[in-house]
Design a protein around this motif. Structure first.
Motif, PDB file in Angstrom:
ATOM      1  N   GLU A 385       1.188  -1.333   0.183  1.00 38.76           N
ATOM      2  CA  GLU A 385      -0.199  -0.125  -0.207  1.00 38.76           C
ATOM      3  C   GLU A 385       0.601   1.566   0.070  1.00 38.76           C
ATOM      4  O   GLU A 385       0.516   1.892  -1.182  1.00 38.76           O
ATOM      5  CB  GLU A 385      -0.432  -0.023   1.734  1.00 38.76           C
ATOM      6  CG  GLU A 385      -2.381  -0.771   1.004  1.00 38.76           C
ATOM      7  CD  GLU A 385      -3.230  -0.715   0.337  1.00 38.76           C
ATOM      8  OE1 GLU A 385      -3.213   0.064  -0.438  1.00 38.76           O
ATOM      9  OE2 GLU A 385      -4.088  -1.513   0.386  1.00 38.76           O
ATOM     10  N   GLU A 386       1.888   0.934   0.750  1.00 38.56           N
ATOM     11  CA  GLU A 386       2.812   2.291   0.756  1.00 38.56           C
ATOM     12  C   GLU A 386       2.983   2.781  -0.741  1.00 38.56           C
ATOM     13  O   GLU A 386       3.495   3.886  -1.145  1.00 38.56           O
ATOM     14  CB  GLU A 386       3.523   2.258   1.957  1.00 38.56           C
ATOM     15  CG  GLU A 386       3.220   2.081   3.403  1.00 38.56           C
ATOM     16  CD  GLU A 386       4.453   1.988   4.557  1.00 38.56           C
ATOM     17  OE1 GLU A 386       3.969   2.503   5.011  1.00 38.56           O
ATOM     18  OE2 GLU A 386       5.494   1.717   4.338  1.00 38.56           O
ATOM     19  N   ALA A 387       3.900   1.495  -1.350  1.00 36.28           N
ATOM     20  CA  ALA A 387       4.477   2.034  -2.394  1.00 36.28           C
ATOM     21  C   ALA A 387       2.909   2.449  -3.404  1.00 36.28           C
ATOM     22  O   ALA A 387       4.023   3.035  -4.133  1.00 36.28           O
ATOM     23  CB  ALA A 387       5.263   0.736  -3.056  1.00 36.28           C
ATOM     24  N   LEU A 388       1.977   1.841  -3.316  1.00 36.33           N
ATOM     25  CA  LEU A 388       1.545   2.042  -4.736  1.00 36.33           C
ATOM     26  C   LEU A 388       1.131   3.653  -4.381  1.00 36.33           C
ATOM     27  O   LEU A 388       0.456   4.848  -5.021  1.00 36.33           O
ATOM     28  CB  LEU A 388       0.360   1.280  -3.824  1.00 36.33           C
ATOM     29  CG  LEU A 388       0.058  -0.092  -4.528  1.00 36.33           C
ATOM     30  CD1 LEU A 388      -1.307  -0.413  -4.292  1.00 36.33           C
ATOM     31  CD2 LEU A 388       0.996   0.159  -5.857  1.00 36.33           C
ATOM     32  N   LEU A 457       7.593  -1.314  -4.716  1.00 32.48           N
ATOM     33  CA  LEU A 457       6.717  -1.981  -4.997  1.00 32.48           C
ATOM     34  C   LEU A 457       7.618  -3.651  -5.805  1.00 32.48           C
ATOM     35  O   LEU A 457       6.324  -4.441  -5.514  1.00 32.48           O
ATOM     36  CB  LEU A 457       5.846  -1.423  -6.189  1.00 32.48           C
ATOM     37  CG  LEU A 457       4.630  -1.644  -6.257  1.00 32.48           C
ATOM     38  CD1 LEU A 457       3.689  -2.063  -5.673  1.00 32.48           C
ATOM     39  CD2 LEU A 457       3.903  -1.460  -7.416  1.00 32.48           C
ATOM     40  N   TYR A 458       8.501  -3.455  -6.515  1.00 32.95           N
ATOM     41  CA  TYR A 458       8.730  -4.788  -6.938  1.00 32.95           C
ATOM     42  C   TYR A 458       9.455  -5.924  -5.707  1.00 32.95           C
ATOM     43  O   TYR A 458       9.495  -7.140  -5.129  1.00 32.95           O
ATOM     44  CB  TYR A 458      10.266  -4.080  -7.448  1.00 32.95           C
ATOM     45  CG  TYR A 458      11.489  -5.470  -7.045  1.00 32.95           C
ATOM     46  CD1 TYR A 458      11.263  -6.494  -8.592  1.00 32.95           C
ATOM     47  CD2 TYR A 458      12.520  -5.783  -6.450  1.00 32.95           C
ATOM     48  CE1 TYR A 458      12.509  -8.010  -8.869  1.00 32.95           C
ATOM     49  CE2 TYR A 458      13.353  -6.527  -6.372  1.00 32.95           C
ATOM     50  CZ  TYR A 458      13.312  -7.573  -7.759  1.00 32.95           C
ATOM     51  OH  TYR A 458      14.309  -8.471  -7.825  1.00 32.95           O
ATOM     52  N   ARG A 459      10.197  -5.274  -4.406  1.00 35.89           N
ATOM     53  CA  ARG A 459      10.348  -5.660  -3.167  1.00 35.89           C
ATOM     54  C   ARG A 459       8.789  -6.393  -2.457  1.00 35.89           C
ATOM     55  O   ARG A 459       8.804  -7.374  -2.086  1.00 35.89           O
ATOM     56  CB  ARG A 459      11.510  -5.058  -2.075  1.00 35.89           C
ATOM     57  CG  ARG A 459      11.867  -5.593  -1.099  1.00 35.89           C
ATOM     58  CD  ARG A 459      13.079  -5.015  -0.310  1.00 35.89           C
ATOM     59  NE  ARG A 459      13.692  -5.837   0.712  1.00 35.89           N
ATOM     60  CZ  ARG A 459      14.559  -5.212   1.426  1.00 35.89           C
ATOM     61  NH1 ARG A 459      14.345  -4.208   1.103  1.00 35.89           N
ATOM     62  NH2 ARG A 459      15.299  -5.514   2.416  1.00 35.89           N
ATOM     63  N   ALA A 460       8.097  -4.983  -1.970  1.00 37.99           N
ATOM     64  CA  ALA A 460       7.070  -5.734  -1.448  1.00 37.99           C
ATOM     65  C   ALA A 460       6.323  -6.617  -2.357  1.00 37.99           C
ATOM     66  O   ALA A 460       5.371  -7.495  -0.908  1.00 37.99           O
ATOM     67  CB  ALA A 460       5.619  -4.750  -1.772  1.00 37.99           C
ATOM     68  N   LEU A 461       5.605  -6.776  -3.565  1.00 37.23           N
ATOM     69  CA  LEU A 461       4.987  -7.587  -4.270  1.00 37.23           C
ATOM     70  C   LEU A 461       6.304  -9.232  -4.333  1.00 37.23           C
ATOM     71  O   LEU A 461       5.915 -10.497  -5.046  1.00 37.23           O
ATOM     72  CB  LEU A 461       4.830  -7.394  -5.814  1.00 37.23           C
ATOM     73  CG  LEU A 461       4.227  -6.238  -5.969  1.00 37.23           C
ATOM     74  CD1 LEU A 461       3.933  -5.845  -7.034  1.00 37.23           C
ATOM     75  CD2 LEU A 461       3.246  -6.831  -5.107  1.00 37.23           C
ATOM     76  N   GLY A 462       7.558  -9.293  -3.959  1.00 36.87           N
ATOM     77  CA  GLY A 462       8.074 -10.510  -3.685  1.00 36.87           C
ATOM     78  C   GLY A 462       9.383 -10.842  -4.748  1.00 36.87           C
ATOM     79  O   GLY A 462      10.011 -11.891  -5.109  1.00 36.87           O
TER      80      GLY A 462
END
Length: 484
Positions: A385-388, A457-462
């Motif tokens: 959410e924070e990355a978005l 976002l790349y990191r947050a999505l795995g």
């Protein structure tokens, strides 16, 4: 004399009904309650879908910056975090093999030679024999199976942890590389500002000597030039620190790295857009840390079952077979010696509460794993959410920041023309220059912030993790800890 076949199988005939009776009286230890930790129904922050979407597994190649990819590969090859993750895979695999081996029988070989007298009347003799001894603890109540399942879950968790480490190293290198390129871009602005202020100070000093400028203006121009030089020195030091951070991460000699960095100086990398699943559960299934936490929870549950099984009766079966040769006083004999048994039943009666304490400790570890899983799930949702939000914010601010930067540049140029024509004061000129430089630096910082949001976002999505291909690559890495 050979025993009848029925008599030789008698121990097995006795063991079978005994095992069945014990199994009928016992119940398998109850599994701990399932953890309720549902993902949100939908994302609250807007998702970016204005560009060409790309696969995370090839995302770094979409930057069109070969040096960044090279730095990431080098850092991953040298990372102590990844090296530790590979050793954890190897340890977990060995534990899994050991735990699985307890489900089957164990076989040992032996050989011995004895020479002597058995008593005062017996002649001196030699007894030579060899044999195989087998033992098997029958897993009636699932304790060994639970230990095997726990070891397998720990192995799965270690493999996912290896990919999580890879994603973390890649994101760290990319963040430092981005910081360096942004610093270089800001350094260009600072250098131009310092040069402009130095020229203004020189011209003002000449005008003051000719009597066309006041001493106050001369002092102001000199102070402004000195301030710009100090800012330039500080900015250069910040860029040097960023280079040294990359040297430490990638393990490349500093002179070589500076040579490789020079062609792309002051150019920020431009990533491709990332596809974000509409349903949070789908996106979070891509995260290796959540998978690892879930497998740790499974392992903790199996360890509860294992500790509970240790409080129940244990049944074991042993046997041996082997040739023997006897030679004493001219009498010799050879044959095969064998035995089946004993069939042993161990009933835990009193241990001072040790086994019960082990169950309580295993349950507490399960509760801890459940709390950790819930916490990681909430943290994962927050990170996405924070990355978005950051992506949406930087996109919304982009046009205004560019308009502001261009407006301040136009204002500075107009003020400079008026100053040279004697229609504006030095104070106005310095104020216009400061606003223009700050607007340019703010625009560069906004560009850095947007790329940083993509990396987050790349990191947050795995980072493109999957539970099949990437776990196989983790297994390969764990099998050869020094291969990477």
């Amino acid at each position: 004399m050979r025993l009848p076949r029925l008599n030789r199988l008698a121990p097995f005939a006795l063991a079978a009904p005994l095992a069945l009776a014990l199994a009928a009286c016992a119940t398998r230890p109850a599994e701990p309650a399932a953890v309720a930790a549902a993902a949100p129904v939908q994302w609250q922050a807007p998702r970016p879908h204005n560009g060409t979407l790309t696969d995370l597994t090839q995302w770094w190649q979409q930057f069109n910056d070969p040096l960044l990819t090279q730095l990431i590969d080098s850092a991953q090859a040298l990372s102590p975090t990844l090296a530790s993750a590979r050793t954890r895979i190897a340890q977990s695999r060995a534990t899994r093999v050991s735990a699985g081996a307890t489900l089957g029988p164990a076989l040992n070989g032996s050989a011995s030679v004895v020479r002597g007298r058995q008593d005062f009347l017996s002649p001196l003799g030699t007894l030579a024999q060899a044999g195989l001894q087998a033992s098997w603890e029958i897993d009636l109540f699932g304790g060994s199976r639970a230990a095997r399942d726990a070891a397998q879950a720990r192995l799965d968790s270690a493999q996912a942890g290896w990919h999580e480490a890879r994603v973390s190293v890649a994101a760290e290198v990319a963040s430092n590389y981005l910081a360096l390129r942004a610093c270089e871009a800001q350094l260009v602005q600072t250098q131009a500002d310092a040069a402009s202020r130095a020229e203004t100070a020189r011209l003002t000093e000449l005008s003051a000597k000719a009597g066309f400028q006041s001493p106050a203006n001369k002092a102001l121009a000199g102070a402004s030039a000195a301030q710009a030089r100090a800012q330039l020195t500080a900015q250069q030091a910040q860029c040097d620190l960023a280079v040294k951070a990359l040297v430490a991460l990638a393990g490349i000699e500093e002179g070589t790295l500076r040579t490789q960095l020079a062609p792309g100086s002051a150019t920020l990398p431009q990533p491709a857009q990332i596809s974000v699943a509409a349903v949070p559960a789908e996106a979070l299934n891509q995260r290796p840390d959540l998978y690892a936490a879930a497998r740790d929870l499974v392992a903790a549950s199996a360890e509860v079952s294992q500790s509970q099984a240790q409080r129940l009766p244990r049944v074991s079966l042993a046997g041996s077979v082997g040739p023997a040769h006897f030679d004493a006083g001219g009498i010799t004999g050879s044959g095969t010696l064998w035995a089946i048994g004993p069939v042993a039943v161990s009933l835990p009666l009193f241990d001072g509460g040790a086994r019960a304490a082990n169950v309580d400790a295993a349950q507490a570890r399960y509760d801890e794993a459940a709390a950790t899983y819930r916490g990681k799930l909430r943290a994962a949702v927050r990170e996405v959410e924070e990355a978005l939000v950051q992506l949406h914010s930087t996109a919304q601010r982009g046009d205004d920041a560019r308009a502001a930067a261009q407006g301040f540049i136009d204002s500075y140029r107009a003020t400079e023309a008026r100053y040279r024509g004697g229609l504006a004061s030095l104070f106005e000129l310095e104020d216009a220059r400061r606003n223009a430089v700050q607007a340019q630096i703010a625009l560069i910082d906004l560009q850095r912030e947007r790329v940083a949001a993509w990396i987050s976002l790349y990191r947050a999505l795995g980072g493109g993790w999957s539970s099949t291909a990437d776990l196989q690559s983790a297994s390969a890495a764990g099998a050869s800890p020094l291969s990477k």
